[in-house]
Scaffold this motif. Structure first.
Motif, PDB file in Angstrom:
ATOM      1  N   UNK A 165     -41.122 -30.933  15.843  1.00 11.92           N
ATOM      2  CA  UNK A 165     -42.105 -31.788  15.170  1.00 11.92           C
ATOM      3  C   UNK A 165     -43.158 -30.955  14.450  1.00 11.92           C
ATOM      4  N   UNK A 166     -43.697 -31.566  13.429  1.00 12.38           N
ATOM      5  CA  UNK A 166     -44.820 -30.973  12.709  1.00 12.38           C
ATOM      6  C   UNK A 166     -46.075 -31.687  13.198  1.00 12.38           C
ATOM      7  N   UNK A 167     -46.972 -30.944  13.826  1.00 10.64           N
ATOM      8  CA  UNK A 167     -48.192 -31.522  14.386  1.00 10.64           C
ATOM      9  C   UNK A 167     -49.272 -31.530  13.311  1.00 10.64           C
ATOM     10  N   UNK A 168     -49.777 -32.708  13.026  1.00 12.80           N
ATOM     11  CA  UNK A 168     -50.832 -32.862  12.030  1.00 12.80           C
ATOM     12  C   UNK A 168     -52.217 -32.905  12.655  1.00 12.80           C
ATOM     13  N   UNK A 169     -52.287 -33.339  13.899  1.00  8.91           N
ATOM     14  CA  UNK A 169     -53.581 -33.436  14.567  1.00  8.91           C
ATOM     15  C   UNK A 169     -53.350 -33.396  16.063  1.00  8.91           C
ATOM     16  N   UNK A 170     -54.174 -32.618  16.757  1.00 12.44           N
ATOM     17  CA  UNK A 170     -54.075 -32.542  18.204  1.00 12.44           C
ATOM     18  C   UNK A 170     -55.492 -32.477  18.767  1.00 12.44           C
ATOM     19  N   UNK A 171     -56.068 -33.633  18.969  1.00 10.41           N
ATOM     20  CA  UNK A 171     -57.424 -33.768  19.494  1.00 10.41           C
ATOM     21  C   UNK A 171     -57.341 -34.430  20.866  1.00 10.41           C
ATOM     22  N   UNK A 172     -58.410 -34.348  21.661  1.00  7.10           N
ATOM     23  CA  UNK A 172     -58.378 -35.005  22.975  1.00  7.10           C
ATOM     24  C   UNK A 172     -58.149 -36.519  22.891  1.00  7.10           C
ATOM     25  N   UNK A 173     -58.517 -37.140  21.796  1.00  7.86           N
ATOM     26  CA  UNK A 173     -58.401 -38.587  21.653  1.00  7.86           C
ATOM     27  C   UNK A 173     -57.208 -39.038  20.817  1.00  7.86           C
ATOM     28  N   UNK A 174     -56.516 -38.109  20.145  1.00  8.53           N
ATOM     29  CA  UNK A 174     -55.352 -38.502  19.351  1.00  8.53           C
ATOM     30  C   UNK A 174     -54.465 -37.300  19.040  1.00  8.53           C
ATOM     31  N   UNK A 175     -53.159 -37.551  19.062  1.00  5.85           N
ATOM     32  CA  UNK A 175     -52.181 -36.588  18.577  1.00  5.85           C
ATOM     33  C   UNK A 175     -51.400 -37.288  17.464  1.00  5.85           C
ATOM     34  N   UNK A 176     -51.215 -36.590  16.355  1.00  6.09           N
ATOM     35  CA  UNK A 176     -50.449 -37.121  15.225  1.00  6.09           C
ATOM     36  C   UNK A 176     -49.363 -36.105  14.913  1.00  6.09           C
ATOM     37  N   UNK A 177     -48.110 -36.574  14.903  1.00  9.63           N
ATOM     38  CA  UNK A 177     -47.014 -35.657  14.604  1.00  9.63           C
ATOM     39  C   UNK A 177     -45.871 -36.362  13.886  1.00  9.63           C
ATOM     40  N   UNK A 178     -45.132 -35.573  13.118  1.00  8.83           N
ATOM     41  CA  UNK A 178     -43.979 -36.037  12.353  1.00  8.83           C
ATOM     42  C   UNK A 178     -42.722 -35.463  12.993  1.00  8.83           C
ATOM     43  N   UNK A 179     -41.762 -36.330  13.274  1.00 10.66           N
ATOM     44  CA  UNK A 179     -40.477 -35.893  13.802  1.00 10.66           C
ATOM     45  C   UNK A 179     -39.439 -35.969  12.684  1.00 10.66           C
ATOM     46  N   UNK A 180     -38.951 -34.822  12.216  1.00  8.37           N
ATOM     47  CA  UNK A 180     -37.950 -34.846  11.152  1.00  8.37           C
ATOM     48  C   UNK A 180     -36.606 -35.415  11.620  1.00  8.37           C
ATOM     49  N   UNK A 181     -36.344 -35.378  12.922  1.00  8.19           N
ATOM     50  CA  UNK A 181     -35.096 -35.944  13.445  1.00  8.19           C
ATOM     51  C   UNK A 181     -35.114 -37.465  13.310  1.00  8.19           C
ATOM     52  N   UNK A 182     -36.201 -38.095  13.758  1.00 10.03           N
ATOM     53  CA  UNK A 182     -36.302 -39.553  13.739  1.00 10.03           C
ATOM     54  C   UNK A 182     -36.904 -40.097  12.458  1.00 10.03           C
ATOM     55  N   UNK A 183     -37.575 -39.223  11.706  1.00 11.41           N
ATOM     56  CA  UNK A 183     -38.283 -39.614  10.484  1.00 11.41           C
ATOM     57  C   UNK A 183     -39.334 -40.690  10.780  1.00 11.41           C
ATOM     58  N   UNK A 184     -40.060 -40.454  11.880  1.00 11.12           N
ATOM     59  CA  UNK A 184     -41.131 -41.356  12.295  1.00 11.12           C
ATOM     60  C   UNK A 184     -42.397 -40.532  12.490  1.00 11.12           C
ATOM     61  N   UNK A 185     -43.492 -41.009  11.904  1.00 12.70           N
ATOM     62  CA  UNK A 185     -44.795 -40.404  12.143  1.00 12.70           C
ATOM     63  C   UNK A 185     -45.402 -41.132  13.340  1.00 12.70           C
ATOM     64  N   UNK A 186     -45.814 -40.376  14.337  1.00 12.56           N
ATOM     65  CA  UNK A 186     -46.354 -40.971  15.560  1.00 12.56           C
ATOM     66  C   UNK A 186     -47.801 -40.560  15.746  1.00 12.56           C
ATOM     67  N   UNK A 187     -48.613 -41.538  16.132  1.00 10.19           N
ATOM     68  CA  UNK A 187     -49.971 -41.217  16.578  1.00 10.19           C
ATOM     69  C   UNK A 187     -50.132 -41.785  17.973  1.00 10.19           C
ATOM     70  N   UNK A 188     -50.631 -40.941  18.876  1.00 10.44           N
ATOM     71  CA  UNK A 188     -50.834 -41.330  20.274  1.00 10.44           C
ATOM     72  C   UNK A 188     -52.325 -41.246  20.562  1.00 10.44           C
ATOM     73  N   UNK A 189     -52.913 -42.393  20.859  1.00 12.93           N
ATOM     74  CA  UNK A 189     -54.360 -42.513  21.040  1.00 12.93           C
ATOM     75  C   UNK A 189     -54.726 -42.528  22.512  1.00 12.93           C
ATOM     76  N   UNK A 190     -55.833 -41.833  22.839  1.00 17.49           N
ATOM     77  CA  UNK A 190     -56.309 -41.760  24.220  1.00 17.49           C
ATOM     78  C   UNK A 190     -57.824 -41.874  24.230  1.00 17.49           C
ATOM     79  N   UNK A 191     -58.350 -42.787  25.018  1.00 16.56           N
ATOM     80  CA  UNK A 191     -59.801 -42.880  25.191  1.00 16.56           C
ATOM     81  C   UNK A 191     -60.530 -43.522  24.033  1.00 16.56           C
ATOM     82  N   UNK A 192     -61.796 -43.167  23.915  1.00 13.23           N
ATOM     83  CA  UNK A 192     -62.697 -43.771  22.931  1.00 13.23           C
ATOM     84  C   UNK A 192     -62.757 -42.932  21.658  1.00 13.23           C
TER      85      UNK A 192
END
Length: 154
Positions: free
Chosen positions: A23-50
């Protein structure tokens, strides 16, 4: 170190999302991770906290940049661990952000609802405030596996 689980098209996605090795990681913060998976061709954002309104705006711009750069058509918002969003953030997500995501090429988005009841109210407010016809290809899910599999089917 991230404690997210790996997923790809060859196996069922685990309940917790891992950033795939390729994956290509676009953002890795304590409250969010944003990454692109070239296998699935899905951009994912995972949110945590406030998140503050300013953080929401900054992350949204990074997501838009990633969508544009990767030519993404599908996005997964894992909001299971997000906390309540303020009214200004809700309006931005339901309005300008949604319009911009459609403009830059997103065709399908899946949002996994928060487990916190008050955060879920925030997401429900966003969902009811979206008035753009093209946003009808945005579905809300209770389960991350269902959301992921729905995106894969598109």
């Amino acid at each position: 170190m991230l404690t997210l689980s790996y997923f790809d098209q060859r196996e069922k996605m685990h309940t917790s999302i891992e950033i795939p090795k390729d994956a290509k990681v676009y953002l890795n913060k304590p409250y969010v991770q944003v990454f692109w998976s070239p296998i699935n061709k899905i951009l994912t954002s995972r949110w945590t906290g406030f998140c503050t309104y300013d953080e929401i705006i900054a992350v949204a711009q990074r997501i838009i940049d990633a969508v544009t750069f990767e030519g993404a058509r599908k996005v997964l918002y894992d909001a299971r661990e997000i906390e309540v969003l303020d009214e200004q953030s809700q309006k931005y997500i339901a309005g300008d952000f949604t319009k911009e995501m459609i403009k830059v090429g997103i065709e399908y988005s899946a949002t996994v609802s928060p487990t916190d009841v008050f955060a879920k109210f925030s997401l429900d407010d966003i969902q009811s405030a979206i008035k753009i016809a093209e946003a009808s290809k945005n579905k809300f899910f209770q389960d991350v596996d269902e959301a992921f599999n729905w995106l894969l089917s598109k």
